[in-house]
Design an enzyme around this catalytic site. Structure first.
Site, PDB file in Angstrom:
ATOM      1  CE  LYS A 135     -13.201  18.798  29.329  1.00  0.00           C
ATOM      2  NZ  LYS A 135     -14.676  18.658  30.864  1.00  0.00           N
ATOM      3  CE  LYS A 218     -21.324  24.626  20.912  1.00  0.00           C
ATOM      4  NZ  LYS A 218     -21.142  23.207  20.665  1.00  0.00           N
ATOM      5  CE  LYS A 221     -18.087  27.143  32.994  1.00  0.00           C
ATOM      6  NZ  LYS A 221     -16.532  27.571  32.947  1.00  0.00           N
TER       7      LYS A 221
END
Ligand code: TRP
Length: 362
Positions: A135, A218, A221
């Site tokens: 991240k 996959k 979101k």
């Protein structure tokens, strides 16, 4: 990657018990309020399994709003998504009579224990967390918040406060759970045995769903395009359209084959996950038929499934008084457990207990 389910909890005799009472082994999990709606992959992969766990365990399920502020956020959106998250848990069948459903920030002990655990966590240990590395990779470590760095420590606090036996999470959270166990062990040996070492209950990816537009990726979101993801709360007409426009594969045969036919396989998986019928059943039913037929039927299956879920969610959101009552009860139940643990911890680490004046005497 095939999912492993280690330490499948041994089935216990089902026994109704109020949330917070000790009759059933505890499970705990949290979900971040980072999207407008659960997507079908969240639902099938996680929330549906939480619902099933209610039968034999005593669950604590919460909306991790404090985790959501470790990256940039908008306060109005956060508030809205937190309520939507709670409403969707209820709509999915999480039952407030069996489970404590609450909002993380309503139970201050989470942040309080996290601070203590920060003092026991090595800087290098936190830096090794792959989720932090991923991240923070985009803007560089210097641009990431201290909150993002300390995220796994807050997660450890979320868990350890409740002394749960099992923590149902996806494979991506395994490393955080290992850190949680390390911290629990460290605390227990440095002070007194206070925490239970929770076992990961890695959710079985019985039905791994893929992006409708790029079925090798996959459904998620963060990586799916709007056309590739099925949102539980979006207008069912749009959902149907997305499925009818799903990418399919070359050839014409309808069979499950992740290598050669990822698009068709994904549609078969969705049909199977939502109906409980096997993939083989659908392969047989569609032998000799066209892709278009399959898409049309899968669209119908999904619409039949999401419509009542969406209606129930919107009803809960309309009746905010009820929703807030549920969350208040959940926070009471959770808070009582969490505060008892925290008091114990404060005492162990050497904090002076404050004089508690009674309300009348104050
Ligand atoms: N980090 C988890 C996720 O993103 C959410 C979470 C926060 C959680 N606290 C938790 C999960 C405690 C399990 C237990 O999926």
């Amino acid at each position: 990657m095939s999912a492993t389910t280690e330490q499948q909890p041994a089935p216990q005799t089902a026994q109704p018990a109020a949330p917070g009472s000790g009759a059933r082994p505890r499970v705990l999990s949290g979900i971040q309020p980072t999207s407008e709606s659960f997507h079908l992959g969240n639902y099938v992969g996680a929330v549906r399994q939480w619902v099933d766990l209610q039968r034999e365990y005593q669950p604590f399920f919460f909306i991790a709003d404090q985790h959501a502020i470790t990256v940039e956020w908008d306060p109005k959106v956060l508030r809205e998504r937190t309520l939507r998250g709670a409403a969707q848990l209820l709509a999915a069948g999480v039952d407030p009579k069996r489970s404590a459903i609450f909002v993380q920030s309503h139970v201050p002990a989470h942040a309080q224990l996290a601070w203590v655990l920060n003092g026991l966590t090595g800087f290098g240990e936190a830096r090794r967390m792959t989720q932090f590395k991923d991240k923070s990779a985009k803007g560089g470590e210097g641009a990431a918040s201290v909150g993002l760095f300390a995220y796994p420590v807050l997660m450890a606090a979320d868990i350890l406060l409740y002394r749960p036996h099992f923590v149902p999470v996806g494979e991506d959270q395994r490393q955080h759970l290992e850190l949680t166990r390390d911290l629990a062990q460290r605390f227990n040996s440095r002070f007194k045995k206070t925490f239970r070492l929770p076992e990961p209950y890695i959710l079985k990816e019985t039905a791994k769903l893929y992006d409708l537009q790029d079925p090798t990726r996959k459904m998620s979101k963060s990586s799916s395009s709007p056309g590739g993801i099925i949102e539980m709360l979006e207008d069912p007409k749009r959902t149907a359209k997305k499925i009818r426009s799903a990418v399919t594969d070359s050839g014409a045969e309808i069979r499950f084959d992740l290598e050669e036919k990822p698009g068709v396989s994904n549609l078969l998986t969705i049909a199977s996950a939502l109906t409980g019928q096997s993939v083989a059943h659908f392969e047989e039913a569609y032998a000799g038929r066209m892709y278009g037929d399959l898409k049309k039927e899968v669209a119908e299956i999904v619409v039949d499934f999401v419509t009542p879920f969406r209606d129930r969610t919107l009803e809960y959101l309309d009746d905010q008084a009820y929703l807030m009552e549920v969350l208040a009860d959940g926070a009471d139940t959770a808070g009582a457990v969490a505060e008892a643990t925290l008091r114990d911890v404060y005492q162990q680490v050497g904090f002076v207990a404050p004089l508690r004046r009674s309300a009348a005497g104050a």
